[in-house]
Design an enzyme around this catalytic site. Structure first.
Site, PDB file in Angstrom:
ATOM      1  N   SER A  56      -4.450  -5.843   0.777  1.00  0.00           N
ATOM      2  CA  SER A  56      -3.878  -4.495   0.902  1.00  0.00           C
ATOM      3  C   SER A  56      -4.796  -3.447   0.278  1.00  0.00           C
ATOM      4  O   SER A  56      -5.437  -3.694  -0.745  1.00  0.00           O
ATOM      5  CB  SER A  56      -2.524  -4.457   0.199  1.00  0.00           C
ATOM      6  OG  SER A  56      -2.049  -3.115   0.102  1.00  0.00           O
ATOM      7  N   TYR A  80      -4.685   1.525   4.445  1.00  0.00           N
ATOM      8  CA  TYR A  80      -3.810   2.702   4.452  1.00  0.00           C
ATOM      9  C   TYR A  80      -4.746   3.889   4.450  1.00  0.00           C
ATOM     10  O   TYR A  80      -5.615   4.006   3.582  1.00  0.00           O
ATOM     11  CB  TYR A  80      -2.909   2.732   3.216  1.00  0.00           C
ATOM     12  CG  TYR A  80      -1.670   1.876   3.335  1.00  0.00           C
ATOM     13  CD1 TYR A  80      -0.836   1.981   4.437  1.00  0.00           C
ATOM     14  CD2 TYR A  80      -1.325   0.997   2.318  1.00  0.00           C
ATOM     15  CE1 TYR A  80       0.315   1.197   4.534  1.00  0.00           C
ATOM     16  CE2 TYR A  80      -0.177   0.213   2.412  1.00  0.00           C
ATOM     17  CZ  TYR A  80       0.631   0.333   3.524  1.00  0.00           C
ATOM     18  OH  TYR A  80       1.767  -0.419   3.621  1.00  0.00           O
ATOM     19  N   THR A 106      -2.613  -0.117   9.099  1.00  0.00           N
ATOM     20  CA  THR A 106      -1.142  -0.093   9.122  1.00  0.00           C
ATOM     21  C   THR A 106      -0.657   1.294   9.529  1.00  0.00           C
ATOM     22  O   THR A 106      -1.012   2.295   8.897  1.00  0.00           O
ATOM     23  CB  THR A 106      -0.587  -0.486   7.741  1.00  0.00           C
ATOM     24  OG1 THR A 106      -1.029  -1.815   7.458  1.00  0.00           O
ATOM     25  CG2 THR A 106       0.937  -0.450   7.719  1.00  0.00           C
ATOM     26  N   LYS A 176      -1.491  -2.411  12.944  1.00  0.00           N
ATOM     27  CA  LYS A 176      -0.324  -3.154  12.443  1.00  0.00           C
ATOM     28  C   LYS A 176       0.891  -2.230  12.363  1.00  0.00           C
ATOM     29  O   LYS A 176       0.832  -1.169  11.732  1.00  0.00           O
ATOM     30  CB  LYS A 176      -0.633  -3.712  11.048  1.00  0.00           C
ATOM     31  CG  LYS A 176       0.535  -4.405  10.347  1.00  0.00           C
ATOM     32  CD  LYS A 176       0.064  -5.055   9.053  1.00  0.00           C
ATOM     33  CE  LYS A 176       1.162  -5.777   8.302  1.00  0.00           C
ATOM     34  NZ  LYS A 176       2.015  -4.882   7.505  1.00  0.00           N
ATOM     35  N   SER A 198       5.027  -5.688  14.218  1.00  0.00           N
ATOM     36  CA  SER A 198       5.596  -5.767  12.866  1.00  0.00           C
ATOM     37  C   SER A 198       6.528  -4.600  12.633  1.00  0.00           C
ATOM     38  O   SER A 198       6.286  -3.492  13.122  1.00  0.00           O
ATOM     39  CB  SER A 198       4.434  -5.705  11.847  1.00  0.00           C
ATOM     40  OG  SER A 198       4.911  -5.588  10.525  1.00  0.00           O
ATOM     41  N   HIS A 200       7.155  -4.130   9.343  1.00  0.00           N
ATOM     42  CA  HIS A 200       6.837  -4.018   7.911  1.00  0.00           C
ATOM     43  C   HIS A 200       7.821  -4.837   7.066  1.00  0.00           C
ATOM     44  O   HIS A 200       8.197  -4.457   5.958  1.00  0.00           O
ATOM     45  CB  HIS A 200       6.842  -2.552   7.477  1.00  0.00           C
ATOM     46  CG  HIS A 200       5.848  -2.220   6.393  1.00  0.00           C
ATOM     47  ND1 HIS A 200       4.677  -1.538   6.641  1.00  0.00           N
ATOM     48  CD2 HIS A 200       5.846  -2.481   5.061  1.00  0.00           C
ATOM     49  CE1 HIS A 200       4.012  -1.384   5.500  1.00  0.00           C
ATOM     50  NE2 HIS A 200       4.697  -1.950   4.524  1.00  0.00           N
ATOM     51  N   ASP A 231       4.342 -10.345  12.622  1.00  0.00           N
ATOM     52  CA  ASP A 231       4.863 -10.798  11.335  1.00  0.00           C
ATOM     53  C   ASP A 231       6.302 -10.372  11.164  1.00  0.00           C
ATOM     54  O   ASP A 231       6.834  -9.564  11.913  1.00  0.00           O
ATOM     55  CB  ASP A 231       3.978 -10.345  10.156  1.00  0.00           C
ATOM     56  CG  ASP A 231       4.076  -8.863   9.826  1.00  0.00           C
ATOM     57  OD1 ASP A 231       5.072  -8.197  10.181  1.00  0.00           O
ATOM     58  OD2 ASP A 231       3.143  -8.368   9.175  1.00  0.00           O
ATOM     59  N   GLY A 233       9.670 -12.455   8.867  1.00  0.00           N
ATOM     60  CA  GLY A 233      10.626 -13.557   8.895  1.00  0.00           C
ATOM     61  C   GLY A 233      10.043 -14.931   9.150  1.00  0.00           C
ATOM     62  O   GLY A 233      10.791 -15.869   9.439  1.00  0.00           O
TER      63      GLY A 233
HETATM   64  C1  LIG Z   1       6.271  -6.547  -1.515  1.00  0.00           C
HETATM   65  C2  LIG Z   1       5.660  -6.188  -0.202  1.00  0.00           C
HETATM   66  C3  LIG Z   1       4.554  -5.354  -0.165  1.00  0.00           C
HETATM   67  C4  LIG Z   1       3.965  -5.014   1.053  1.00  0.00           C
HETATM   68  N1  LIG Z   1       2.825  -4.258   1.051  1.00  0.00           N
HETATM   69  C5  LIG Z   1       2.203  -3.987   2.227  1.00  0.00           C
HETATM   70  C6  LIG Z   1       0.957  -3.300   2.242  1.00  0.00           C
HETATM   71  O1  LIG Z   1       0.412  -2.937   1.208  1.00  0.00           O
HETATM   72  N2  LIG Z   1       0.382  -3.064   3.441  1.00  0.00           N
HETATM   73  C7  LIG Z   1       0.945  -3.464   4.629  1.00  0.00           C
HETATM   74  O2  LIG Z   1       0.390  -3.221   5.696  1.00  0.00           O
HETATM   75  N3  LIG Z   1       2.111  -4.136   4.637  1.00  0.00           N
HETATM   76  C8  LIG Z   1       2.744  -4.417   3.473  1.00  0.00           C
HETATM   77  N4  LIG Z   1       3.903  -5.149   3.484  1.00  0.00           N
HETATM   78  C9  LIG Z   1       4.415  -5.674   4.775  1.00  0.00           C
HETATM   79  C10 LIG Z   1       3.800  -7.036   5.072  1.00  0.00           C
HETATM   80  O3  LIG Z   1       2.430  -6.951   5.377  1.00  0.00           O
HETATM   81  C11 LIG Z   1       4.480  -7.716   6.279  1.00  0.00           C
HETATM   82  O4  LIG Z   1       4.485  -6.827   7.367  1.00  0.00           O
HETATM   83  C12 LIG Z   1       5.909  -8.185   5.993  1.00  0.00           C
HETATM   84  O5  LIG Z   1       6.084  -8.554   4.648  1.00  0.00           O
HETATM   85  C13 LIG Z   1       6.212  -9.374   6.903  1.00  0.00           C
HETATM   86  O6  LIG Z   1       7.479  -9.857   6.673  1.00  0.00           O
HETATM   87  P1  LIG Z   1       7.812 -11.165   5.778  1.00  0.00           P
HETATM   88  O7  LIG Z   1       7.747 -10.708   4.367  1.00  0.00           O
HETATM   89  O8  LIG Z   1       9.174 -11.510   6.245  1.00  0.00           O
HETATM   90  O9  LIG Z   1       6.786 -12.217   6.103  1.00  0.00           O
HETATM   91  C14 LIG Z   1       4.518  -5.488   2.277  1.00  0.00           C
HETATM   92  C15 LIG Z   1       5.644  -6.322   2.233  1.00  0.00           C
HETATM   93  C16 LIG Z   1       6.214  -6.684   1.028  1.00  0.00           C
HETATM   94  C17 LIG Z   1       7.398  -7.619   1.017  1.00  0.00           C
END
Ligand SMILES: Cc1cc2nc3c(=O)[nH]c(=O)nc-3n(C[C@H](O)[C@H](O)[C@H](O)COP(=O)(O)O)c2cc1C
Length: 304
Positions: A56, A80, A106, A176, A198, A200, A231, A233
């Protein structure tokens, strides 16, 4: 049934990056909030399993620290986009020279969603855990709040800006946060090499489509031109097979490796990834597939 599955591989290659399985570690911010070694431990875990880590922009380690933690390991950089173009250029160039092989832009966070749990708990990344991106963008070190995340991301960004990003980096760009055929087509027209379907992890727009439901229309629109990942789940190896069957080339997992990291640092994250890889191998074999590429739409029923 009655397919020779005595030799099954989970290995795959996405946009030129080789991986031991079509399940990558999704970018998650501030990993040192769950374990003192944060992203550096996640990099070691991911490298041990041979899969791809997406780092990230809002990591609590530098790009170079993560690269040094796992030399030669496959890694992608999640961007970002700040209104400070010098910052964007700097991180993308540093990622490229540190051996990251794709940029994951993203797009579903032009501002932060309303995360009620964070509001209730008053979530802050404490000042003792410096976030290099915020150090670069702000004048002085300070605790990072959810509002700072909105402040750090450029909310004027449009599809036209993809062209500029392509001019500063030769790395393939994945967009993304796409959930529709229309946006996937715009990503293709903008020169992206791939999209990540996604929402997110359900953390941005409440009520947005589930990414698995959105996947088929995106694959239908751009599957022959772009690498389509998804992504959200993914909790079991069989979930990976379902996504592959609906046309994804690979999936990302966010929370599961983070939970492993929280429990036992690099060893915990590695264990989670090994469990998922093992489950995936069994699921492939029981579907009569000797590799991820053999999974087809015929392996799932889908009502959508
Ligand atoms: C704690 C946390 C922080 C996240 N930080 C980012 C991030 O910095 N950049 C980003 O593109 N997505 C971020 N995401 C989203 C994840 O990349 C991803 O899309 C998502 O967690 C997928 O779902 P899952 O947790 O069910 O596998 C974050 C998700 C979580 C849970």
């Amino acid at each position: 049934m009655l397919v020779d599955i005595s030799r099954v591989t989970t290995a795959t290659t996405v946009l030129g990056t080789e991986s031991s399985m079509p399940l990558f570690v999704a970018p998650t911010a501030f990993q040192r909030t769950v374990h003192p070694e944060g992203e550096v431990a996640m990099a070691r875990a991911t490298a041990a399993v041979g899969t791809v880590m997406c780092l990230s922009t809002f990591a609590t380690a530098t790009i170079e620290e993560v690269a040094e933690a796992a030399p030669g390991a496959p890694r992608w950089f999640q961007l970002y986009w700040s209104s400070d173009r010098g910052f964007v250029r700097d991180v993308v160039e540093r990622a490229e020279s540190a051996g990251f092989t794709a940029v994951v832009l993203t797009v579903d966070l032009p501002r932060l969603g309303r995360r009620e749990r964070d509001l209730r708990t008053g979530f802050l990344v404490p000042e003792e855990l410096p976030v290099p991106a915020f150090l670069a963008l702000a004048d002085a070190a300070r605790a990072v709040s959810p509002e700072d995340i909105s402040w750090a991301v450029d909310d004027t960004l449009t599809w036209k800006d993809l062209e500029w990003l392509r001019s500063v980096s030769s790395l393939p760009i994945l967009v993304k946060g796409v959930l529709t055929a229309e946006d996937a087509l715009l990503a293709a027209e903008g020169g992206a090499a791939g999209v990540v379907v996604s929402n997110h992890g359900g953390r941005q727009l409440d009520g947005a489509a589930a990414s698995l439901d959105a996947l088929p229309e995106v694959v239908e629109a751009v599957g022959d031109r772009l690498s389509v990942l998804m992504d959200g789940g993914i909790r079991r190896g069989a979930d990976v097979v379902k996504a592959l069957a609906l046309g994804a080339q690979a999936v990302l997992a966010g929370r599961p490796p983070l939970w492993g990291l929280g429990v036992d640092g690099a060893d915990g994250a590695q264990r989670v990834l090994e469990l998922l890889r093992g489950e995936l191998e069994v699921a492939l074999a029981l579907c009569g597939c000797t590799s991820p590429g053999e999974v087809t739409r015929a392996h799932v029923g889908h009502s959508g």
